[in-house]
Write a protein that holds these residues in place. Sequence first.
Motif, PDB file in Angstrom:
ATOM      1  N   VAL A  49       5.034   6.118  -0.649  1.00  0.00           N
ATOM      2  CA  VAL A  49       4.468   7.011   0.366  1.00  0.00           C
ATOM      3  C   VAL A  49       2.974   6.739   0.539  1.00  0.00           C
ATOM      4  CG1 VAL A  49       3.924   9.429   0.874  1.00  0.00           C
ATOM      5  CG2 VAL A  49       6.208   8.805   0.093  1.00  0.00           C
ATOM      6  N   THR A  50       2.273   6.538  -0.576  1.00  0.00           N
ATOM      7  CA  THR A  50       0.842   6.238  -0.507  1.00  0.00           C
ATOM      8  C   THR A  50       0.599   4.923   0.222  1.00  0.00           C
ATOM      9  OG1 THR A  50       0.469   7.421  -2.576  1.00  0.00           O
ATOM     10  CG2 THR A  50      -1.238   5.893  -1.882  1.00  0.00           C
ATOM     11  N   ALA A  51       1.391   3.902  -0.076  1.00  0.00           N
ATOM     12  CA  ALA A  51       1.228   2.600   0.580  1.00  0.00           C
ATOM     13  C   ALA A  51       1.473   2.699   2.083  1.00  0.00           C
ATOM     14  CB  ALA A  51       2.179   1.586  -0.051  1.00  0.00           C
ATOM     15  N   VAL A  52       2.501   3.429   2.479  1.00  0.00           N
ATOM     16  CA  VAL A  52       2.794   3.600   3.907  1.00  0.00           C
ATOM     17  C   VAL A  52       1.642   4.332   4.600  1.00  0.00           C
ATOM     18  CG1 VAL A  52       4.305   4.813   5.547  1.00  0.00           C
ATOM     19  CG2 VAL A  52       5.287   3.484   3.681  1.00  0.00           C
ATOM     20  N   MET A  53       1.103   5.365   3.973  1.00  0.00           N
ATOM     21  CA  MET A  53       0.004   6.115   4.571  1.00  0.00           C
ATOM     22  C   MET A  53      -1.267   5.263   4.681  1.00  0.00           C
ATOM     23  SD  MET A  53       1.343   8.794   5.581  1.00  0.00           S
ATOM     24  CE  MET A  53      -0.139   9.505   6.226  1.00  0.00           C
ATOM     25  N   ILE A  54      -1.533   4.443   3.666  1.00  0.00           N
ATOM     26  CA  ILE A  54      -2.703   3.559   3.724  1.00  0.00           C
ATOM     27  C   ILE A  54      -2.548   2.558   4.864  1.00  0.00           C
ATOM     28  CG2 ILE A  54      -3.893   1.679   2.512  1.00  0.00           C
ATOM     29  CD1 ILE A  54      -3.492   3.260  -0.068  1.00  0.00           C
ATOM     30  N   LEU A  55      -1.354   1.982   5.002  1.00  0.00           N
ATOM     31  CA  LEU A  55      -1.119   1.037   6.092  1.00  0.00           C
ATOM     32  C   LEU A  55      -1.241   1.709   7.455  1.00  0.00           C
ATOM     33  CD1 LEU A  55       1.852  -1.014   4.612  1.00  0.00           C
ATOM     34  CD2 LEU A  55      -0.507  -1.778   4.954  1.00  0.00           C
ATOM     35  N   ALA A  56      -0.713   2.925   7.588  1.00  0.00           N
ATOM     36  CA  ALA A  56      -0.808   3.649   8.857  1.00  0.00           C
ATOM     37  C   ALA A  56      -2.264   3.975   9.200  1.00  0.00           C
ATOM     38  CB  ALA A  56       0.025   4.928   8.796  1.00  0.00           C
ATOM     39  N   CYS A  57      -3.027   4.422   8.210  1.00  0.00           N
ATOM     40  CA  CYS A  57      -4.438   4.741   8.450  1.00  0.00           C
ATOM     41  C   CYS A  57      -5.240   3.483   8.781  1.00  0.00           C
ATOM     42  CB  CYS A  57      -5.041   5.434   7.231  1.00  0.00           C
ATOM     43  SG  CYS A  57      -4.497   7.127   7.000  1.00  0.00           S
ATOM     44  N   THR A  58      -4.931   2.379   8.103  1.00  0.00           N
ATOM     45  CA  THR A  58      -5.630   1.119   8.380  1.00  0.00           C
ATOM     46  C   THR A  58      -5.320   0.638   9.791  1.00  0.00           C
ATOM     47  OG1 THR A  58      -5.497   0.541   6.037  1.00  0.00           O
ATOM     48  CG2 THR A  58      -5.987  -1.244   7.570  1.00  0.00           C
ATOM     49  N   TYR A  59      -4.053   0.703  10.195  1.00  0.00           N
ATOM     50  CA  TYR A  59      -3.668   0.323  11.551  1.00  0.00           C
ATOM     51  C   TYR A  59      -4.402   1.184  12.577  1.00  0.00           C
ATOM     52  CZ  TYR A  59      -0.837  -0.159  15.759  1.00  0.00           C
ATOM     53  OH  TYR A  59      -0.431  -0.361  17.048  1.00  0.00           O
TER      54      TYR A  59
END
Length: 87
Positions: A49-59
């Motif tokens: 979940v943390t990895a997905v959120m980091i990727l979404a925020c970076t995008y």
Amino acid sequence: MVGCTELQPVGTKPFLHIGDLKILDLTYLENDGAVFSSFSGMRWFLVAVTAVMILACTYWLFRNRKHSKFLTLCLTLIIAGGNRKSD
């Protein structure tokens, strides 16, 4: 870190006692989940979940960085907090 090395072997240590009145004891506990041990034992789910959120925020950050300096700051702080590795 002194609390970890002092409390881990004994579990609970008296801290503030006045006579027979126990006001405060220090107790060592480990939380292996999220807040209040929710999702305890589901470490890989929390990592995912943390990895997905980091990727979404970076995008979102790179796609919309010219819109708002405040949003850029907020997303940068979220990404920095998500990358924090605890003991």
